[in-house]
Design an enzyme around this catalytic site. Structure first.
Site, short mmCIF file in Angstrom:
data_model
loop_
_atom_site.label_atom_id
_atom_site.label_comp_id
_atom_site.label_asym_id
_atom_site.label_seq_id
_atom_site.Cartn_x
_atom_site.Cartn_y
_atom_site.Cartn_z
N GLY A 120 44.61 44.72 45.01
CA GLY A 120 44.78 44.92 43.57
C GLY A 120 43.66 45.79 43.04
O GLY A 120 43.73 47.01 43.07
N THR A 147 56.21 47.78 38.08
CA THR A 147 56.93 47.80 36.80
C THR A 147 58.19 48.65 36.92
O THR A 147 58.15 49.75 37.47
CB THR A 147 56.02 48.34 35.69
OG1 THR A 147 54.89 47.48 35.58
CG2 THR A 147 56.74 48.40 34.34
N GLU A 353 46.82 48.46 35.20
CA GLU A 353 46.15 49.78 35.34
C GLU A 353 44.63 49.59 35.44
O GLU A 353 43.85 50.37 34.91
CB GLU A 353 46.57 50.75 34.23
CG GLU A 353 48.04 51.11 34.37
CD GLU A 353 48.45 52.45 33.80
OE1 GLU A 353 47.62 53.35 33.70
OE2 GLU A 353 49.64 52.57 33.50
N THR A 355 41.96 45.99 35.76
CA THR A 355 41.54 44.94 34.82
C THR A 355 40.37 45.48 33.97
O THR A 355 39.76 46.49 34.31
CB THR A 355 41.04 43.69 35.57
OG1 THR A 355 39.87 44.06 36.32
CG2 THR A 355 42.09 43.14 36.53
C1 LIG Z 1 53.08 42.70 34.75
C2 LIG Z 1 52.35 43.57 35.71
C3 LIG Z 1 52.77 44.88 35.91
C4 LIG Z 1 52.12 45.71 36.84
N1 LIG Z 1 52.61 46.97 37.09
C5 LIG Z 1 52.09 47.67 38.14
C6 LIG Z 1 52.71 48.89 38.57
O1 LIG Z 1 53.71 49.36 37.98
N2 LIG Z 1 52.20 49.53 39.66
C7 LIG Z 1 51.13 49.05 40.34
O2 LIG Z 1 50.71 49.68 41.31
N3 LIG Z 1 50.51 47.90 39.95
C8 LIG Z 1 50.97 47.21 38.87
N4 LIG Z 1 50.36 46.02 38.48
C9 LIG Z 1 49.22 45.51 39.25
C10 LIG Z 1 47.93 45.46 38.46
O3 LIG Z 1 47.42 46.76 38.29
C11 LIG Z 1 46.98 44.52 39.21
O4 LIG Z 1 47.45 43.21 38.98
C12 LIG Z 1 45.54 44.65 38.75
O5 LIG Z 1 45.03 45.89 39.15
C13 LIG Z 1 44.64 43.53 39.29
O6 LIG Z 1 44.83 43.32 40.66
P1 LIG Z 1 45.06 41.82 41.19
O7 LIG Z 1 46.16 41.24 40.38
O8 LIG Z 1 45.21 41.86 42.66
O9 LIG Z 1 43.73 41.05 40.80
P2 LIG Z 1 42.39 40.96 41.68
O10 LIG Z 1 41.97 42.32 42.09
O11 LIG Z 1 42.57 39.92 42.72
O12 LIG Z 1 41.36 40.44 40.59
C14 LIG Z 1 41.19 39.06 40.25
C15 LIG Z 1 40.04 38.96 39.25
O13 LIG Z 1 38.82 39.43 39.89
C16 LIG Z 1 38.24 40.46 39.11
N5 LIG Z 1 37.56 41.42 39.98
C17 LIG Z 1 38.05 42.02 41.11
N6 LIG Z 1 37.13 42.84 41.64
C18 LIG Z 1 36.04 42.77 40.84
C19 LIG Z 1 34.75 43.40 40.85
N7 LIG Z 1 34.41 44.30 41.79
N8 LIG Z 1 33.86 43.08 39.87
C20 LIG Z 1 34.21 42.20 38.89
N9 LIG Z 1 35.40 41.58 38.83
C21 LIG Z 1 36.31 41.87 39.79
C22 LIG Z 1 39.39 41.08 38.36
O14 LIG Z 1 38.95 41.77 37.18
C23 LIG Z 1 40.23 39.86 38.03
O15 LIG Z 1 39.71 39.22 36.88
C24 LIG Z 1 50.98 45.20 37.52
C25 LIG Z 1 50.55 43.90 37.29
C26 LIG Z 1 51.22 43.08 36.42
C27 LIG Z 1 50.75 41.65 36.24
#
Ligand SMILES: Cc1cc2nc3c(=O)[nH]c(=O)nc-3n(C[C@H](O)[C@H](O)[C@H](O)COP(=O)(O)OP(=O)(O)OC[C@H]3O[C@@H](n4cnc5c(N)ncnc54)[C@H](O)[C@@H]3O)c2cc1C
Length: 368
Positions: A120, A147, A353, A355
């Site tokens: 992610g 999405t 896009e 967090t």
């Molecule tokens: C409804 C929805 C639509 C989406 N649409 C798309 C899409 O069309 N295409 C696509 O490719 N993706 C899409 N996404 C994915 C979205 O971009 C990811 O969910 C997001 O980038 C976070 O990745 P993750 O969910 O794996 O969270 P993780 O990366 O596992 O993060 C978990 C937590 O840890 C924090 N964290 C992680 N690394 C660090 C760091 N180095 N320092 C501090 N904090 C950190 C994060 O901020 C978060 O709070 C979508 C997600 C959702 C929920």
């Protein structure tokens, strides 16, 4: 003029379905039809490919106005830009002509496939592979959280072509829904933007011609990141629209609702909340529009400004929608009023896009 036109359309053709789309978690078909009929479904596509040729600021205004009434529907123009911008930025002329033309016509939406179940925030840790085989590539893997997956005809897919090079071993491809081996998971059951389908995309031995690669081999991750520099601003616009919708609703409500013998709008405590909400929205709007201008010009500080606009506007959207629920009291907490939907919808703008923690990493690395 553009804002007025989109606002009238959104209020007449999109707003009436927003509650039902959320309640039934169904794709906003009426919104797609209305946006396509008015050439607003993918306004960013250049005129040379039959598009409306809207610049980044005009695109932001379209997304903002649609999000003001229905956040799920605003993902139609936003994700069409996200999915297709890699082709516009880095694709060959033939690829642009092949895919931008049907997108502009409304013959197929575009999705963006970067995230995976285990990749992610660390998107470069992806596992989806593309292996060269003669004049083709064969793709295998799982993309998550995509999405409009299942609704879109076209998918920009980032995949590993050289596992020894991490981000420099990732390439981008256009995959079509009809390609053999492409399938989709069940829609995710989400807190908000319930009308916007989010599904996994499965790539099972998907064989595509080599000329579907976007740019050179190994440039896919750079293209994906460059795309986000521009499209984070569209998420800021979405957040801005959601916040404005919540403020507009609350502003009307407080003049109608009477307690202690007068409209609650007469209490200074309420007026101060509304003033703060409007102030924050205006600050978010200025940051977002300035970032859009930078996107259009390709300014050197775009990366910082795009991340700042997305991070700030999404935090504002969360605060403002929460305050809007507060201003409606118990009624605000029910689905009989739109502000609880707006509060649930706002949350995603702090997550996707990148967090808001990731936005802060991006800003810290690109301090002005
Ligand atoms: C409804 C929805 C639509 C989406 N649409 C798309 C899409 O069309 N295409 C696509 O490719 N993706 C899409 N996404 C994915 C979205 O971009 C990811 O969910 C997001 O980038 C976070 O990745 P993750 O969910 O794996 O969270 P993780 O990366 O596992 O993060 C978990 C937590 O840890 C924090 N964290 C992680 N690394 C660090 C760091 N180095 N320092 C501090 N904090 C950190 C994060 O901020 C978060 O709070 C979508 C997600 C959702 C929920």
């Amino acid at each position: 003029m553009l804002r007025d036109a989109v606002r009238s359309l959104a209020e007449a053709k999109i707003a009436p379905y927003a509650a039902a789309v959320d309640e039934e978690a169904r794709f906003p078909r009426e919104a797609l039809d209305a946006l396509t009929a008015n050439d607003l479904h993918a306004v960013h596509v250049p005129e040379e490919y039959g598009g409306a040729g809207a610049d980044a600021l005009a695109t932001v205004i379209v997304i903002e106005e649609v999000a003001r009434v229905c956040a799920s529907s605003s993902l139609i123009p936003a994700v069409n830009k996200l999915g297709s911008l890699p082709v516009i930025l880095s694709g060959s002329e033939a690829l642009k002509r092949k895919y931008m033309t049907p997108l502009a016509k409304g013959d197929g939406m575009f999705s963006y496939c970067l995230s995976e179940p285990d990749a992610g925030s660390d998107a470069a840790g992806m596992k989806t592979k593309a292996v060269r085989d003669g004049d083709a590539y064969v793709l295998n893997g799982v993309k998550r959280w995509i999405t409009n997956a299942g609704e879109s005809e076209f998918y920009t897919v980032m995949a590993v072509t050289d596992p020894t090079k991490r981000s420099k071993g990732i390439s981008a491809f256009v995959v079509e829904k009809s390609d053999e081996g492409v399938s989709f998971g069940a829609p995710e059951k989400k807190l908000g933007i319930k009308g916007s389908p989010t599904r996994e995309v499965y790539l099972d031995n998907v064989r595509i011609p080599a000329d579907r690669m976007i740019g050179e081999e190994g440039t896919g991750f750079a293209t994906a990141m460059k795309t986000l520099d521009h499209t984070r601003i569209t998420i800021a616009a979405q957040a801005l629209g959601i916040a404005q919708g919540a403020l507009d609703y609350a502003k009307g409500y407080v003049t109608e609702r009477k307690q202690f013998g007068k409209p609650i709008a007469d209490f200074q405590g309420i007026q101060f909340m509304l003033a703060d909400m409007a102030m924050k929205i205006e600050a978010a709007r200025q940051l977002t529009y300035a970032a859009a201008a930078k996107s259009e010009r390709g300014d050197a500080d775009l990366t910082f400004q795009g991340a700042a606009a997305k991070c700030f506007a999404s935090d504002v959207a969360m605060e403002v929608t929460t305050d809007a629920v507060q201003l409606l009291g118990g009624y605000g907490y029910t689905r009989d009023y739109p502000v609880e939907r707006m509060m649930r919808d706002a949350k995603i703008t702090q997550i996707y896009e990148g967090t808001n923690q990731v936005q802060r990493i991006v800003m810290a690395r690109n301090l002005p």
